[in-house]
Enzyme design. Structure first.
Site, PDB file in Angstrom:
ATOM      1  CG  HIS A  81      23.107 -64.041  29.710  1.00 56.34           C
ATOM      2  ND1 HIS A  81      23.611 -62.863  29.205  1.00 56.34           N
ATOM      3  CD2 HIS A  81      23.712 -65.018  28.996  1.00 56.34           C
ATOM      4  CE1 HIS A  81      24.472 -63.116  28.230  1.00 56.34           C
ATOM      5  NE2 HIS A  81      24.553 -64.426  28.085  1.00 56.34           N
ATOM      6  CG  ASP A 140       6.061 -58.388  41.091  1.00 56.37           C
ATOM      7  OD1 ASP A 140       6.698 -57.336  40.902  1.00 56.37           O
ATOM      8  OD2 ASP A 140       6.578 -59.521  40.980  1.00 56.37           O
ATOM      9  CG  ASP A 180       6.891 -64.621  39.995  1.00 61.64           C
ATOM     10  OD1 ASP A 180       7.023 -63.554  40.609  1.00 61.64           O
ATOM     11  OD2 ASP A 180       5.862 -64.920  39.346  1.00 61.64           O
ATOM     12  CG  ASP A 236       8.341 -69.703  48.921  1.00 59.13           C
ATOM     13  OD1 ASP A 236       9.263 -69.276  48.195  1.00 59.13           O
ATOM     14  OD2 ASP A 236       8.069 -69.203  50.027  1.00 59.13           O
TER      15      ASP A 236
END
Length: 306
Positions: free
Chosen positions: A110, A231, A274, A289
């Site tokens: 957002h 995760d 991520d 990365d």
């Protein structure tokens, strides 16, 4: 099975040790991210600047500063409409631009439309707007919840969580999940795009104008969902991704919806968290990365004289 476990352990060891061991081979110039105007980071829903020493932009700001960038992290309501968030961001941008002349806004989720609001109302303060995993044409997740029987419960829980995040991060803002959802529906996004059309693709999955009113536009996004078995946020994003059916998405934002201005790439194997190196840097071992993507983009802005 034993060999597989050993291989996984080695991969995880390399992944966790690489950042601290990289100093001896890092040939990146010290001014690689030294942009003309500072980078200003704008968080998304349920976002913050820092809580208990953990940054929303996990390691991103530090990495950009390491190679020469001036970086500011801003804080707006974790939950509210695009315009309300933009109005909260405006005085922060004004203060930074008063020192540096202009800013390079980078918004996640957002935060992308929030940054676009500033470019719409005060383009004189903005050198560029970059969106990262932002739902410029809405999200099916917002469409599914907004106006549904579950909305009331979601709003109660969401506002409580948003209030806690705000308290812990010292934001001082009221929280309004319903307004957030409304802004991020397909209809709400279309209405905002009518107000701030610059950079929005006119086709279903194309590129938008690269610039308008002296402001450059860029974007990137992901199409991964389950990217790292360690995760815990992957499970949540795996659930929300079901709202997209067979359309590519990052768990909360569709591939085509993320496209804005010059599209750097729209299919990184990254999920929605991520993209800002969360949670705690647990991204895919087989993708760039996230910090490197930000660093490369800062260099892109530098080379463009921004």
């Amino acid at each position: 099975m034993k060999l597989w476990i050993q291989a996984m352990a080695l991969a995880l060891t390399v992944a966790w040790s690489a950042p601290s061991a990289a100093w001896w081979w890092d040939s990146t110039p010290s001014n690689y991210t030294d942009t003309r105007y500072p980078v200003v980071l704008v968080h998304g829903m349920f976002g913050f600047d820092s809580i208990a020493g953990v940054d929303y932009w996990y390691g991103v700001a530090e990495d950009l500063r390491k190679y020469g960038a001036d970086v500011y992290t801003t804080q707006v309501p974790a939950l509210d409409s695009t315009i309300a968030r933009g109005e909260a961001l405006l005085p922060q941008v004004q203060a930074i631009a008063a020192v540096h002349g202009k800013v390079n806004l980078i918004g996640h989720s957002h935060g992308g439309p929030t940054a676009r609001y500033i470019a719409r109302v005060r383009p004189d303060l903005v050198a560029s707007v970059t969106s990262v995993g932002s739902p410029h044409k809405g999200s099916p997740v917002a469409d599914l919840i907004y106006g549904s029987p579950a909305e009331s419960l979601a709003a109660s829980l969401g506002n409580a969580l948003g209030g806690l995040i705000d308290l812990l991060s010292g934001g001082g803002y009221n929280q309004d999940l319903r307004s957030s959802l409304e802004s991020l529906t397909t209809q709400g996004s279309a209405e905002f795009n009518n107000f701030a059309p610059a950079g929005i693709p006119t086709t279903s999955c194309g590129e938008g104008a690269y610039s308008a009113n002296g402001v450059r536009f860029y974007s990137w996004g992901g199409t991964g969902v389950l990217t790292n078995v360690l995760d815990p946020s992957d499970a949540l994003l795996g659930t929300t991704s079901l709202a997209f059916g067979f359309s590519q998405n990052d768990g909360l934002v569709g591939r085509c919806s993320s496209r804005f201005g010059k599209v750097i790439r729209d299919n990184y194997f990254m999920n929605h968290l991520d993209e800002v190196n969360q949670a705690l840097g647990l991204h895919s071992l087989f993708e760039t990365d996230p910090k490197a993507v930000f660093k490369q983009h800062a260099n892109r802005l530098r080379n463009a004289g921004l």
